[in-house]
Design an enzyme around this catalytic site. Structure first.
Site, PDB file in Angstrom:
ATOM      1  N   ASP A 176     -71.804  15.130 -78.004  1.00 44.24           N
ATOM      2  CA  ASP A 176     -70.823  15.824 -77.168  1.00 44.24           C
ATOM      3  C   ASP A 176     -69.518  15.939 -77.941  1.00 44.24           C
ATOM      4  O   ASP A 176     -68.950  14.930 -78.377  1.00 44.24           O
ATOM      5  CB  ASP A 176     -70.591  15.023 -75.885  1.00 44.24           C
ATOM      6  CG  ASP A 176     -70.449  15.907 -74.659  1.00 44.24           C
ATOM      7  OD1 ASP A 176     -69.739  16.915 -74.760  1.00 44.24           O
ATOM      8  OD2 ASP A 176     -71.037  15.585 -73.616  1.00 44.24           O
TER       9      ASP A 176
ATOM     10  N   ASP B 277     -67.670  20.434 -75.059  1.00 37.35           N
ATOM     11  CA  ASP B 277     -67.060  20.276 -73.746  1.00 37.35           C
ATOM     12  C   ASP B 277     -65.983  21.330 -73.502  1.00 37.35           C
ATOM     13  O   ASP B 277     -65.146  21.585 -74.379  1.00 37.35           O
ATOM     14  CB  ASP B 277     -66.462  18.863 -73.657  1.00 37.35           C
ATOM     15  CG  ASP B 277     -65.950  18.531 -72.286  1.00 37.35           C
ATOM     16  OD1 ASP B 277     -66.759  18.528 -71.341  1.00 37.35           O
ATOM     17  OD2 ASP B 277     -64.740  18.262 -72.156  1.00 37.35           O
TER      18      ASP B 277
ATOM     19  N   GLU C  97     -69.947  24.416 -73.241  1.00 36.75           N
ATOM     20  CA  GLU C  97     -69.689  24.392 -71.805  1.00 36.75           C
ATOM     21  C   GLU C  97     -68.564  25.379 -71.529  1.00 36.75           C
ATOM     22  O   GLU C  97     -67.463  25.234 -72.066  1.00 36.75           O
ATOM     23  CB  GLU C  97     -69.298  22.987 -71.343  1.00 36.75           C
ATOM     24  CG  GLU C  97     -69.074  22.916 -69.841  1.00 36.75           C
ATOM     25  CD  GLU C  97     -68.382  21.637 -69.404  1.00 36.75           C
ATOM     26  OE1 GLU C  97     -68.631  21.191 -68.271  1.00 36.75           O
ATOM     27  OE2 GLU C  97     -67.573  21.091 -70.188  1.00 36.75           O
TER      28      GLU C  97
ATOM     29  N   HIS D  91     -74.454  15.547 -65.830  1.00 31.39           N
ATOM     30  CA  HIS D  91     -73.609  14.398 -65.492  1.00 31.39           C
ATOM     31  C   HIS D  91     -72.460  14.749 -64.559  1.00 31.39           C
ATOM     32  O   HIS D  91     -71.817  13.852 -64.013  1.00 31.39           O
ATOM     33  CB  HIS D  91     -73.047  13.775 -66.770  1.00 31.39           C
ATOM     34  CG  HIS D  91     -72.161  14.727 -67.524  1.00 31.39           C
ATOM     35  ND1 HIS D  91     -72.640  15.853 -68.149  1.00 31.39           N
ATOM     36  CD2 HIS D  91     -70.818  14.720 -67.750  1.00 31.39           C
ATOM     37  CE1 HIS D  91     -71.641  16.496 -68.718  1.00 31.39           C
ATOM     38  NE2 HIS D  91     -70.531  15.829 -68.495  1.00 31.39           N
ATOM     39  N   ASP D  92     -72.181  16.041 -64.385  1.00 30.30           N
ATOM     40  CA  ASP D  92     -71.086  16.487 -63.524  1.00 30.30           C
ATOM     41  C   ASP D  92     -71.564  17.047 -62.190  1.00 30.30           C
ATOM     42  O   ASP D  92     -70.754  17.531 -61.400  1.00 30.30           O
ATOM     43  CB  ASP D  92     -70.269  17.577 -64.227  1.00 30.30           C
ATOM     44  CG  ASP D  92     -69.349  17.024 -65.304  1.00 30.30           C
ATOM     45  OD1 ASP D  92     -68.968  15.846 -65.206  1.00 30.30           O
ATOM     46  OD2 ASP D  92     -69.020  17.777 -66.232  1.00 30.30           O
TER      47      ASP D  92
END
Length: 574
Positions: free
Chosen positions: A114, A211, A268, A342-343
């Site tokens: 990430d 991210d 993302e 994860h979000d």
């Protein structure tokens, strides 16, 4: 350790090449803090992941995406990085990472990390220096203003501007105040980031998930944002999402670093529609391989945004998924396929049915619907077990900075009761995806010998990998077959997507079409038995059942089919 790891990369370079052939790859996302604890401190770690490589290889995935493993104060569970070149001590050491990488590669698994470079931790040395004065070498590594110049609010509550007494100025933080935004207008910042990329790529990793990469370029006029979802502040997306120089920055990153390595990249990109995503993913533009979008994640929002009781309407879901399938095919781009991460809330709770009767069957249906589409499927840890949302009953059980802010905002400012707000957190909190991986029925679900950093879901004695591996009809083995089919059938990667019956509120039906063959995919999103008649334009002289979540599914395709609750049926036809 760094030298040995680099040597391993050089010696095995041919075997490790990604070759950007993403068509049949499947990614498994690991949240390190919650995957497996090897040292008994209640926190997952790198050696815990390493011990589970055989499990991941058995599932059949190709790539492991690790959420941030860098040194961090953990204000936002690792998305606040204080040192990009060090491993978070609770996760292990650089030697541990080198061993994990080597063993993953030996098992045929790639690893992507990430990359979090929209912001750093306020404990990062760059920010520690930057806040000291206006005339030091790091003074413009971040975004400073003499006053609050717009109405932007942070994603985690409050203003997006924070005052620093040392400089007598305000800095921008789109997320927590401990996560100051980097100033990408400064070429020195960009070169620092590229050096970080090289540092990890030279160790032999296989790419990055980036991210909030669509937020790097800020509109330098810093316009006010609209006040949406009954929030106290304006949205920063108006001046950050898909900003004026973001493509220039990514093309520079690709030219100087990414293109030098055989890797995969996924960005993302919040608040990015399919047309905008085409600019990031079109191969000729040389930016990223693919992006994560959120259009399907917003379909159950209400006037207060994400924290709502709505269910996703199937007609709207089909429209969004079809737009992305069509646009990526048209622009020579590539899709990222996911139900959860994860979000987000757990897929089977949000899109399926997590009751005892339908949890497994609806989890299989959701997997079928997604994995038969064109793109790269992402499996979030526990999705292959049909893990459900957390069963927390008290606000003290939640750990996420966003959840705690929502509880305060909804109960104190918006006037919601504590009970109603807890129900909303149960439906949508990010902590739903962060409860420990459920390995077996022993204490703490086999995740740790110590009390975990966040409570294990109470259903772990029933839902765990030990039980799944012992049951040939489990969600695990169904996902294993979905992954194998993607590796075996070119039509799944190459076929043209075509939606059928767009307005049907119960059935998601689509084709994957080749020159002489097709796949017919039929998924029932309800707990009802539906007598379904496939569009008369669909013909099949020869057909066979490829996969179904019901053992008594018809072996041959017929235009009229009885679809059981949450039934999924895929036929190969010529």
């Amino acid at each position: 350790t760094e030298r040995k790891t680099a040597d391993r990369k050089d010696s095995g370079k041919e075997e490790q090449k990604m070759e950007l052939n993403l068509g049949d790859k499947v990614v498994y996302q690991i949240y390190p803090k919650s995957f497996r604890d090897s040292d008994g401190d209640g926190i997952g770690d790198l050696n815990g992941i390493r011990k589970k490589i055989p499990y991941l290889a058995k599932l059949g995935v190709d790539v492991l995406w690790l959420n941030p493993i860098y040194a961090s104060p953990q204000v936002d569970n690792g998305y606040d990085i204080s040192n990009y070149r060090e491993i978070e001590p609770t996760f292990g050491t650089m030697e541990d990472f080198g061993n994990l990488l080597a063993e993953a590669h030996e098992a045929g698994l790639k690893i992507i990390l990430d990359l979090v470079v929209n912001h750093t931790s306020d404990q990062h040395p760059w920010f520690q220096e930057s806040r000291k004065s206006k005339d030091n070498p790091y003074s413009d590594y971040y975004i400073w203003k003499d006053e609050v110049i717009n109405n932007w609010g942070s994603s985690f509550g409050g203003s997006a501007w924070e005052y620093a007494e040392e400089r007598a100025q305000y800095y921008l933080h789109c997320f927590a105040k401990e996560q100051p935004d980097l100033n990408w207008e400064n070429p020195k910042v960009r070169q620092e980031v590229y050096d970080i990329l090289r540092f990890w790529l030279d160790k032999g990793i296989d790419g990055f998930r980036m991210d909030v990469i669509s937020l790097l370029s800020k509109d330098q006029s810093f316009p006010d944002g609209p006040v949406i979802q009954n929030k106290a502040y304006g949205s920063y997306y108006a001046g950050c999402a898909n900003g004026p120089r973001v493509h220039e920055f990514l093309q520079e990153m690709n030219r100087e670093v990414l293109s030098k390595y055989d890797i995969m990249t996924v960005g993302e990109t919040p608040h990015t529609n399919a047309d905008e995503a085409a600019l990031y993913t079109d191969e000729s533009r040389k930016e990223l391989n693919m992006v994560f979008h959120f259009d399907h994640m917003h379909l159950d929002y209400d006037e207060n945004g994400k924290y709502a009781t709505n269910r996703v309407p199937l007609v709207a879901l089909k429209k969004v998924m079809t737009q992305w399938q069509d646009k990526m095919h048209e622009c020579n781009g590539w899709n990222s396929l996911y139900w959860c991460n994860h979000d987000q809330a757990r897929a089977v709770t949000r899109f399926g049915n997590d009751s005892e009767e339908y949890r497994e069957i609806s989890a299989k249906m959701l997997g079928t619907c997604l994995h038969m589409m064109q793109g790269t499927p992402y499996i979030y840890e526990g999705e292959e077990l049909g893990m459900t949302n957390a069963d927390f009953t008290k606000i003290e059980e939640y750990k996420d900075v966003e959840a705690l802010d929502i509880f305060k905002d909804f109960t104190e400012r918006k006037g919601f009761s504590k009970e109603d707000t807890l129900h909303l957190l149960h439906l949508k909190s990010r902590d739903n995806a962060r409860t420990p991986m459920q390995w077996d029925a022993s204490e703490n679900a086999g995740f740790s010998e110590a009390q975990p950093w966040i409570r294990v879901n109470a259903n772990y004695k029933r839902i765990n990998t030990e039980n799944a591996l012992a049951d040939s009809d489990s969600v695990f083995y169904y996902y294993q077959k979905l992954i194998a089919l993607r590796h075996e059938l070119p039509i799944i990667t190459d076929g043209v997507y075509e939606l059928l019956d767009a307005e049907n509120e119960k059935i998601y039906a689509y084709l994957r079409k080749g020159e002489k063959e097709s796949l017919i995919v039929l998924c029932n999103f309800t707990d009802e038995t539906v007598e379904y008649e496939v569009d008369e334009s669909v013909k099949a002289e020869r057909s066979k059942l490829v996969i179904s979540n019901y053992k008594d599914a018809p072996e041959k395709f017929a235009s009229k089919i009885t679809m059981k609750p949450y039934g999924a049926y895929v036929y190969y036809t010529k």
